[in-house]
Write a protein that holds these residues in place. Structure first.
Motif, PDB file in Angstrom:
ATOM      1  N   SER A  79       0.842  -1.216   0.000  1.00 32.45           N
ATOM      2  CA  SER A  79       0.000   0.000   0.000  1.00 32.45           C
ATOM      3  C   SER A  79       0.866   1.251   0.000  1.00 32.45           C
ATOM      4  N   PRO A 136      -7.874   3.043  -2.919  1.00 34.21           N
ATOM      5  CA  PRO A 136      -7.959   1.717  -2.284  1.00 34.21           C
ATOM      6  C   PRO A 136      -6.845   1.436  -1.264  1.00 34.21           C
ATOM      7  N   THR A 163     -13.068  -1.715   0.461  1.00 32.02           N
ATOM      8  CA  THR A 163     -11.990  -1.722  -0.545  1.00 32.02           C
ATOM      9  C   THR A 163     -12.580  -1.782  -1.965  1.00 32.02           C
ATOM     10  N   THR A 167     -12.107   1.062  -4.682  1.00 29.59           N
ATOM     11  CA  THR A 167     -11.424   0.680  -5.934  1.00 29.59           C
ATOM     12  C   THR A 167     -12.292   1.096  -7.126  1.00 29.59           C
ATOM     13  N   TRP A 171     -11.249   3.947  -9.899  1.00 27.15           N
ATOM     14  CA  TRP A 171     -11.253   3.634 -11.336  1.00 27.15           C
ATOM     15  C   TRP A 171     -12.224   4.539 -12.089  1.00 27.15           C
TER      16      TRP A 171
END
Lengths: 216, 169
Positions: A79, A136, A163, A167, A171
């Protein structure tokens, strides 16, 4: 108002202006004598501040990654690496854009110069796109081996949903934050506020430039 | 004869063409205080660009390009030189009487307002047109074709005409 009246009106204003306008020679001479500040000196403090904070953040995260490399959770390391790489990319793009803007030759034609500046300004949006991609990892950096072993179904469920949502959002923003969407309500909402005004204005100007290119 | 690129020549060029700087700044900046800053920024950029001035273009073409580019960028509050090493008194130009901001109700005041309401490039075109620059010169300053200039001028003049008509009716 007819064309001849328009021209006559402008000429009368022009005559008055020429009679009354005085160039302050002393102050103009001062300009020819002064030392113009370097790029660094002429940059807006907020931009310098952003770059400095970004570099300090990168140094901080890099130090933590190196210091905890041997024992930190792989979730934390991956991360942190993703986050710091995205921040590095954003800082490099940001600094590069600023330098290019300041190096633009303003004695070139209006459309060429303004298109270059406006494109660079509006590409600040690209930095935001890059930074959205880190969403994320802010939901994974704290996961430890112990949490994986003892978290239970509730943990997996909440963690999985959070998450997955972030995510998806990362995106979605990455693919949808673009020039073509500048008039959408959600776009104007995200980029509302004074600090985004020049960027949004640059995008509008690009629209005007496109219009000029279409007229043959 | 090639132009000498020293301070006295620059001052002479500024003196001879001060109206260009003032009128461009006035078209893009309504607020008198900001306009002073804009005029200062234009003069700084002209001085910085003076050694690189390409004599294949008329000096006024070069001045218009810089003045308009600076004004449009200044308007976006982005490309403005915020800090200058030597502090300056910003009043590069003075008006002996206040004709820079005409009465809003007067014809010229209304014309100024209508010009300011135009989009940036349209504003530049009509300003250059009113200043009696040829279509070829306007094309060179803007970087578009003469035909494009001609089309645009007709459209902008029509817009202004309609606005004046709407005002009178």
């Amino acid at each position: 108002m007819e064309e001849t009246e328009l021209m006559a009106l402008w000429k009368s204003y022009d005559r008055k202006l020429e009679q009354n306008l005085v160039l302050n020679r002393k102050n103009t001479e001062d300009i020819t004598r002064m030392k113009i500040g370097s790029l660094l000196g002429s940059m807006k403090p907020v931009k310098l501040f952003t770059i400095i904070i970004g570099i300090l953040w990168i140094a901080f995260v890099d130090t933590i990654i190196i210091a905890t490399w041997s024992y930190a959770s792989p979730f934390f390391l991956v991360s942190a690496i993703i986050q710091v790489l995205l921040t590095k990319a954003a800082i490099v793009v940001y600094a590069y854009q600023i330098i290019l803007i300041y190096q633009t030759d303003i004695s070139e034609s209006l459309l060429k110069t303004q298109e270059r500046i406006a494109r660079l300004q509006s590409s600040t949006i690209q930095i935001t796109r890059i930074l959205f991609l880190q969403f994320p990892v802010w939901t994974t950096f704290y996961i430890s081996d112990a949490l994986i072993k003892n978290g239970g179904v509730t943990f997996y469920l909440i963690q999985g949903v959070v998450t997955a949502v972030l995510t998806f959002l990362a995106w979605w923003f990455f693919t949808n934050i673009k020039f073509e969407n500048r008039d959408k309500n959600w776009f104007r909402l995200i980029f509302a506020g004074k600090e985004w005004e020049p960027t949004i204005h640059a995008m509008d100007l690009l629209g005007e430039i496109e219009g000029y290119k279409l007229v043959k | 004869m090639p132009l000498t690129r020293d301070a006295p020549t620059f001052l002479a060029v500024m003196e001879a063409n001060k109206g260009i700087i003032y009128k461009v700044a006035n078209a893009y900046c309504r607020d008198p205080e900001n306009r002073k800053d804009l005029i200062q920024e234009i003069v700084i950029q002209l001085w910085l660009g003076f050694p690189k001035y390409d004599e294949q273009f008329r000096i006024t073409t070069w001045m218009y390009r810089i003045a308009l580019n600076v004004s449009i960028s200044f308007y976006r509050k982005e490309n403005v030189r915020e800090k200058i090493n030597a502090p300056l008194r910003p009043d590069i130009m003075d008006l002996t009487e206040d004709i820079g901001t005409p009465e809003p109700d007067s014809d010229i005041g209304t014309l100024h307002r209508f010009i300011r309401e135009l989009r940036e490039f349209d504003r530049a075109i009509i300003l250059l047109y009113l200043e009696e620059n040829s279509q070829q010169e306007i094309a060179e300053i803007l970087g578009i074709t003469s035909t494009n200039v001609s089309t645009k001028i007709s459209r902008i003049k029509e817009q202004l005409k309609q606005k004046f008509q709407a005002l009178k009716s």
